[in-house]
Design a protein around this motif. Structure first.
Motif, mmCIF file in Angstrom:
data_model
loop_
_atom_site.group_PDB
_atom_site.id
_atom_site.type_symbol
_atom_site.label_atom_id
_atom_site.label_comp_id
_atom_site.label_asym_id
_atom_site.label_seq_id
_atom_site.Cartn_x
_atom_site.Cartn_y
_atom_site.Cartn_z
ATOM 1 N N PHE A 482 1.860 -10.681 -13.010
ATOM 2 C CA PHE A 482 1.411 -9.308 -12.764
ATOM 3 C C PHE A 482 1.468 -8.978 -11.277
ATOM 4 N N LEU A 483 1.036 -9.910 -10.425
ATOM 5 C CA LEU A 483 1.060 -9.643 -8.991
ATOM 6 C C LEU A 483 2.483 -9.389 -8.505
ATOM 7 N N HIS A 484 3.436 -10.193 -9.002
ATOM 8 C CA HIS A 484 4.834 -9.956 -8.621
ATOM 9 C C HIS A 484 5.289 -8.579 -9.093
ATOM 10 N N ALA A 485 4.948 -8.225 -10.341
ATOM 11 C CA ALA A 485 5.329 -6.918 -10.881
ATOM 12 C C ALA A 485 4.685 -5.791 -10.080
ATOM 13 N N MET A 486 3.426 -5.969 -9.683
ATOM 14 C CA MET A 486 2.729 -4.959 -8.888
ATOM 15 C C MET A 486 3.411 -4.770 -7.537
ATOM 16 N N HIS A 487 3.819 -5.858 -6.917
ATOM 17 C CA HIS A 487 4.486 -5.772 -5.613
ATOM 18 C C HIS A 487 5.794 -4.983 -5.729
ATOM 19 N N VAL A 488 6.575 -5.282 -6.765
ATOM 20 C CA VAL A 488 7.837 -4.564 -6.966
ATOM 21 C C VAL A 488 7.577 -3.067 -7.187
ATOM 22 N N THR A 489 6.603 -2.774 -8.038
ATOM 23 C CA THR A 489 6.292 -1.372 -8.369
ATOM 24 C C THR A 489 5.770 -0.618 -7.151
ATOM 25 N N ALA A 490 4.946 -1.271 -6.341
ATOM 26 C CA ALA A 490 4.404 -0.628 -5.143
ATOM 27 C C ALA A 490 5.514 -0.250 -4.172
ATOM 28 N N LEU A 491 6.501 -1.108 -4.021
ATOM 29 C CA LEU A 491 7.606 -0.807 -3.107
ATOM 30 C C LEU A 491 8.438 0.360 -3.621
ATOM 31 N N TRP A 492 8.590 0.476 -4.947
ATOM 32 C CA TRP A 492 9.259 1.651 -5.516
ATOM 33 C C TRP A 492 8.476 2.924 -5.182
ATOM 34 N N GLY A 493 7.162 2.870 -5.344
ATOM 35 C CA GLY A 493 6.328 4.025 -5.025
ATOM 36 C C GLY A 493 6.413 4.394 -3.557
ATOM 37 N N ALA A 494 6.415 3.384 -2.686
ATOM 38 C CA ALA A 494 6.512 3.634 -1.242
ATOM 39 C C ALA A 494 7.847 4.277 -0.891
ATOM 40 N N ALA A 495 8.911 3.836 -1.564
ATOM 41 C CA ALA A 495 10.231 4.422 -1.299
ATOM 42 C C ALA A 495 10.266 5.897 -1.683
ATOM 43 N N VAL A 496 9.619 6.247 -2.794
ATOM 44 C CA VAL A 496 9.573 7.651 -3.217
ATOM 45 C C VAL A 496 8.795 8.492 -2.203
ATOM 46 N N ALA A 497 7.654 7.977 -1.718
ATOM 47 C CA ALA A 497 6.864 8.708 -0.725
ATOM 48 C C ALA A 497 7.653 8.876 0.575
ATOM 49 N N ALA A 498 8.411 7.850 0.973
ATOM 50 C CA ALA A 498 9.228 7.949 2.183
ATOM 51 C C ALA A 498 10.330 8.992 2.012
#
Length: 529
Positions: A482-498
C-alpha cells in the motif's frame, strides 16, 4: 436630487441590511453538502469492513459510493442553476435541501453497497440544486465591491466543513453505527430550511435560459461511462482489457457528441462560447485540476492513517484538522494577496505549494513522525485556499450578475467532474499499483479469493485476520504494497497540480489587468442600469 456620481444601489435596502445573516444561512446550506463528503472520507474504511461493522464494500464500490453522488451532482448542476434562474433561487435551494435530507436518511439505513450507491445518487440530486443557488443568492444580496469579501468568507465555509466533517464523523463512528454519518445531515437540513424561509429573499433571472435535456443526458451518460471504464481498469489492474477500453472509448465519444450538440443548441446546458475567454477557461481548468489532485489523494490518505498507521476514525479526523484550519484561516484573506500581487501570482503560488505537499506523500512511511503529516496537511490547506478564492472571484465576475446561477453551476460542475475523475483515475492507479505489489503474496489463495483480496489493503487485511498467526507476514506485506502504491499515486497527483500551475501562470491575468477589468465591469453595470 441625486448626484449622478453617486453609485446606484442594486440591492434593496432591507436585503442589504441583513446580507451578513443571509450569508450565514447560505454557508450553513453549503456546510451540509461539503460536510457529507468530508465525513464520508473518514468513514470509508469502516464501510469497507465486513458486516455487521460495515457493509463489506470493495474499493471499487467505495469509489462508486463517492462518485455516484459526484456524477449526478456534476451532471445536473447547470440545469439546476437554470431552474433556479427561472423558478427562483430560494425555492430551488429549499427543494434541494429537502431531497438531500431524504437521501441522507435512506443512505443511513442502506443494507448493501448497491443501496448505498443508489441513495448517494439521490443525495447528489439534492446537492445539485443547493450548491449553485448559494452562490447565485450571494451575488444578488451583495453589492459588487463586497462580492470578493463575501466569496472569500463563503470559501472559508468550505474549510469549516472540512474541519467539522472528519471530527464529527470520528465521534459518530466511535459511538454509533456507520449510518450515523449520513443521518446527522437530517437535523442540519431542517435548521437550514427554517432559517432560509425566514431570512433569504428570492431572486431569479429576468431572461432565464431553457432546460437542455439532451445535454443533460449526454453529459451524465458520457461521464458515467468514462468513470466506469477507469474504475474497472483499476479493479482488473488491466487497462488493455476490451471492456475497459470500449467503455472509456464510448464515454469519450458521448462527451464529444455532447460538445457538438452544445455548440449547435440555442439553449445549451453549457455555453461553449464562454470558453473562448482564455482567462475564464484557465480559471475553470484550475478548479477541475485542483480537485482532481486533492480528491484522489484524500481517498488514500484515510487508508494510510487508519489501515497502515492504526489510528481510529476520530483520531484520523483530528489529524486532518490542520488541512481544514488552514483553509478556514487563509480563504477569507487570500483576496488581500490578490489585491497586492494579482490573480496569476497568488493562484500559481498556491498551486505550487499544493503540488509540493502532494509530492510529500511519496516520502511518508509507516513510521514517519506524525507531525510531518500535520505540516503537510496544513500547507495543503493553505495552498488550496490561495487557489479557490481568487479563481472563484474570476469565474463569478466573468458573467453578468443575472447569470450568477450559470457561473456558479459551471464552477461547481467542473469542480465535481475534476473530483470524480481524480477519485477514478488516482483510485485506479492506487488499486493497480497495490495489486501488482501484493499479488505474489496471495498465490496460496484460491483464484476467486486471490482476486478480491488483492483489490485493496482492507480486503487483504481481512484475509490476514482469518489466517491467525500465519497472517502476520501477509499484513506486513500489505502495508508495504500500500505504501508503494500511495507513493506512486501521490506523484501522479503532484504532476496534475504542477500542470495546473503552468496553465494558470500562462493564462490567468496578473495584477495590472485586474483594476482595468473591474472598472470595465462597473461601467457595464452602470450602462445596464
Amino acid at each position: 436630487m441625486t448626484s449622478p456620481a453617486a453609485p446606484a444601489r442594486r440591492v434593496p435596502e432591507a436585503v442589504h441590511r441583513r446580507r451578513w445573516a443571509i450569508l450565514g444561512v447560505l454557508m450553513l446550506s453549503l456546510l451540509i453538502v461539503v460536510l457529507d463528503n468530508s465525513i464520508l472520507n473518514v468513514a470509508i474504511k469502516t464501510i469497507s469492513t465486513p458486516a455487521p461493522t460495515g457493509l463489506g464494500a470493495t474499493q471499487s464500490e467505495l469509489e462508486w459510493a463517492i462518485n455516484s453522488y459526484t456524477l449526478v451532482f456534476a451532471g445536473l448542476l447547470f440545469s439546476a442553476g437554470l431552474l433556479g434562474d427561472r423558478l427562483g433561487r430560494k425555492k430551488v435551494l429549499i427543494g434541494g435541501l429537502v431531497v438531500f435530507g431524504v437521501g441522507s436518511a435512506l443512505a443511513a439505513f442502506s443494507g448493501s453497497p448497491a443501496e448505498l450507491i443508489a441513495f448517494r445518487a439521490v443525495m447528489g440530486l439534492g446537492a445539485a440544486f443547493v450548491m449553485p443557488a448559494t452562490l447565485a443568492v450571494l451575488m444578488n444580496v451583495f453589492e459588487r465591491e463586497e462580492q470578493p469579501k463575501a466569496i472569500g468568507i463563503w470559501a472559508g465555509g468550505v474549510g469549516l466543513a472540512i474541519a467539522i466533517g472528519p471530527i464529527t464523523g470520528g465521534l459518530l463512528l466511535d459511538h454509533f453505527w456507520w449510518g450515523s454519518v449520513f443521518l446527522v445531515n437530517v437535523p442540519i437540513v431542517a435548521l437550514a430550511v427554517g432559517l432560509m424561509l425566514w431570512l433569504v429573499p428570492d431572486s431569479r433571472d429576468p431572461s432565464p435560459g431553457r432546460i437542455d435535456p439532451v445535454g443533460v443526458v449526454l453529459s451524465v451518460t458520457g461521464l458515467v461511462l468514462l468513470v466506469y471504464g477507469i474504475i474497472k481498469g483499476g479493479q482488473l489492474a488491466d487497462f488493455t482489457d476490451v471492456t475497459v477500453l470500449s467503455t472509456i472509448g464510448a464515454g469519450l465519444a458521448v462527451l464529444a457528441a455532447f460538445v457538438w450538440a452544445e455548440k449547435r443548441s440555442d439553449h445549451p446546458s453549457i455555453d461553449i462560447s464562454y470558453f473562448r475567454d482564455k482567462v475564464f477557461s484557465a480559471a475553470i481548468a484550475a478548479i477541475a485540476l485542483v480537485f482532481f489532485a486533492l480528491m484522489g489523494v484524500t481517498f488514500f490518505a484515510v487508508f494510510y492513517t487508519q489501515s497502515v498507521r492504526g489510528y481510529s476514525p476520530l483520531e484520523t479526523g483530528l489529524l486532518m484538522l490542520p488541512l481544514a484550519v488552514a483553509q478556514l484561516v487563509f480563504a477569507p484573506r487570500a483576496r488581500l494577496l490578490v489585491d497586492r500581487f494579482g490573480n496569476k501570482a497568488t493562484t500559481t503560488a498556491g498551486l505550487v505549494v499544493l503540488a509540493a505537499t502532494l509530492a510529500a506523500f511519496a516520502a511518508l512511511d509507516a513510521d514517519t513522525p506524525i507531525w510531518i503529516l500535520e505540516v503537510v496537511f496544513f500547507l495543503m490547506g493553505a495552498g488550496m485556499a490561495h487557489v479557490m478564492t481568487p479563481v472563484s472571484v474570476v469565474i463569478m465576475q466573468a458573467l453578468p450578475r443575472e447569470k450568477a446561477g450559470s457561473a456558479s453551476a459551471l464552477s461547481n460542475t467542473f469542480r465535481q467532474v475534476g473530483g470524480a475523475l481524480g477519485i477514478a483515475v488516482l483510485g485506479s492507479v492506487l488499486s493497480t499499483a497495490y495489486r501488482n505489489g501484493i499479488e505474489d503474496d496471495l498465490g496460496a489463495l484460491p483464484p476467486g479469493a486471490r482476486h478480491s483480496a488483492g483489490e485493496s489493503i482492507e480486503a487483504t487485511l481481512a484475509v490476514a485476520d482469518r489466517l491467525g498467526a500465519r497472517g502476520e507476514a501477509l499484513a506486513g506485506r500489505a502495508n508495504d504494497a500500500f505504501l508503494h502504491a500511495m507513493h506512486v499515486t501521490a506523484l501522479w497527483g503532484a504532476a496534475v497540480a504542477a500542470l495546473c500551475a503552468i496553465v494558470v501562470a500562462v493564462f490567468l491575468p496578473g495584477r495590472d489587468r485586474t483594476p482595468e477589468g473591474t472598472e470595465g465591469d462597473k461601467e457595464l453595470v452602470s450602462a445596464g442600469d
